[in-house]
Scaffold this active site. Sequence first.
Site, PDB file in Angstrom:
ATOM      1  CG  HIS B   6      -1.936   1.058   1.303  1.00 32.71           C
ATOM      2  ND1 HIS B   6      -2.864   1.138   2.304  1.00 32.71           N
ATOM      3  CD2 HIS B   6      -2.186   2.118   0.492  1.00 32.71           C
ATOM      4  CE1 HIS B   6      -3.633   2.200   2.123  1.00 32.71           C
ATOM      5  NE2 HIS B   6      -3.242   2.813   1.029  1.00 32.71           N
ATOM      6  NE  ARG B  71      -1.455  13.422  -2.064  1.00 32.52           N
ATOM      7  CZ  ARG B  71      -0.784  14.506  -1.706  1.00 32.52           C
ATOM      8  NH1 ARG B  71      -0.072  15.159  -2.604  1.00 32.52           N
ATOM      9  NH2 ARG B  71      -0.813  14.927  -0.464  1.00 32.52           N
ATOM     10  CB  ALA B  72      -5.756   7.382  -1.973  1.00 32.77           C
ATOM     11  CB  SER B  73      -6.126  12.505  -0.857  1.00 33.50           C
ATOM     12  OG  SER B  73      -4.840  12.978  -1.219  1.00 33.50           O
ATOM     13  CD  GLU B 284      -2.601   5.301   2.988  1.00 30.81           C
ATOM     14  OE1 GLU B 284      -3.111   4.818   4.000  1.00 30.81           O
ATOM     15  OE2 GLU B 284      -3.254   5.968   2.142  1.00 30.81           O
TER      16      GLU B 284
END
Lengths: 341, 341
Positions: B6, B71-73, B284
Amino acid sequence: MIIDCHGHYTTAPPALEAWRNRQVAALGNPAATPKASELKIGDDELRESIASNQLKKMKERGIDLTIFSPRASFMAHHIGDFETSSAWAAICNELCHRVAGLFPDEFIGAAMLPQSPGVDPATWIPELERCVKEYGFVGVNLNPDPSGGHWTSPPLTDRHWYPIYEKLVEYDIPAMVHVSTSCNACFHATGAHYLNADTTAFMQCLSGDLFRDFPTLRLVIPHGGGAVPYHWGRFRGLAEMLKKPLLRDHLLHNIFFDTCVYHQPGIDLLTKVIPVENVLFASEMIGAVRGIDPETGFAYDDTKRYIEAAALTPQQRKQIYEGNVRRVYPRLDAALRRRGH
Amino acid sequence: MIIDCHGHYTTAPPALEAWRNRQVAALGNPAATPKASELKIGDDELRESIASNQLKKMKERGIDLTIFSPRASFMAHHIGDFETSSAWAAICNELCHRVAGLFPDEFIGAAMLPQSPGVDPATWIPELERCVKEYGFVGVNLNPDPSGGHWTSPPLTDRHWYPIYEKLVEYDIPAMVHVSTSCNACFHATGAHYLNADTTAFMQCLSGDLFRDFPTLRLVIPHGGGAVPYHWGRFRGLAEMLKKPLLRDHLLHNIFFDTCVYHQPGIDLLTKVIPVENVLFASEMIGAVRGIDPETGFAYDDTKRYIEAAALTPQQRKQIYEGNVRRVYPRLDAALRRRGH
């Protein structure tokens, strides 16, 4: 003395739900709205609904007193408007008051508020006043999401909520931050919405400065604080990134967690990570999880067993069972003192 | 070998965000939409953004390989429409592919999907195909709430999602269930929305029968599974009440938890409660929590330290660090075998 700070009247006689169903069915047709006086539940029925359920288990488990509020999942503040919620809250609170009157040593009331999406929290104050002044209730449940899973209200740190906080501070009454059922298909009520709300409320408080404005306001976050203690390192780190004080200084004078965590490793983590003075005994019995854990042979929600088995001193256990609850709920403490406890 | 399943490209050169800002600014004015070719980032810039950040920390911490996704955000699937997300996902995925090309021993890609609220998941398949077939990506991030905190999509068990599951099963690729930023003021992104989504996704699967239809589908729930392991007793009890099989049979052939839990007691609980074969190493890093924990003197997200200190055998640690990840991500395993690992 062992005090359960989180009990709901989940076993009310069926007439209550029938009345509510009539109220909901009449939403488009006000003339059909049932009157409160049309709900008839006798004392014997009330007594029986408690004696064979909550009270029976309290005696079996050795719990002396429960702070008792209306069934959380039935609050359903998203249904109808303020008038709907107002009539419904009054009925539900009165029933809890009657239970506390029938079993004054074992139950004391906490209020449901007549919340409704978008409505000014000041409108909830008369019901709160009635519950505190007339009924002697010692706590209140505050729903951070009256929309029922759509989260359309501002965060709990927003000034929107301040009227109710002012009254809570005036009465020196804590609020348990407790949502109701979910009408969003994504969120199972007791398996997701409840826990999410707990985590959300904590993080709202972490991000804001609510307790600078209300230094004596106390919030109880139920269900062991949702995901918070398990992710305590994450929250400590986020507080630092948001340039907030240490969590102990920023939040732990005002936020408390109950022990509604239904297995031993969870309670072990809770009592290890969170300072003992911030942990309040609770089981939410009879509530979300009603079965017997095949791994232990005992009820999942018999949380006293986990507290007994946790690495705590007798003094710490006493704090969790009684001292902290009496400190956070001073009106409960006063009532107990009046009775010689 | 230690594999972090992750990691996100949170340190991309600023030109990426500038391009995205132009794309968003042009939403009402399609003529102003920047072309993908207008984004120019050289290999040296890419190399530097990794070498001085993720790669540096991986070497310090002893992590060999990271499964690396956009990038998740920044996915922000709620912005614009499918075309918006499609162009943005293509750019972000290509950058991760280039990183993996520059550091083939240390990074391997996982895809972001061009999700958009209300859009048929079948539309995301061409991007997934490109990432798997052309880029050699081994995983994908699936956002259960492309609305960004309003939860307007059906639960993950709904047939709505089946087209993407069919493709994942065909490719034998797991999905990490990972939301993006929150545009709902109630939910702090990394402090509430991420964890809530993890809990919500698990409970959706618990309530449904998704894995009856897709017995080989694998979902990785990040951030240590949100609130789930801490409340494992609650979930076991809810499964019983919902007349589902034991969680081990109902969900644990298909659901896995990563180790993004940023303190020792959390990892201790995770590894005690969840069977070791369902736990995948992850940090992460560089992500939500970037500081040094004053209680330990080490980075909050240096999760390897917690795994090292947990009550695990060397064999169990190896499973978490490598074996489980290679089993859940078979295309990663195949790539490692091709390289002689």
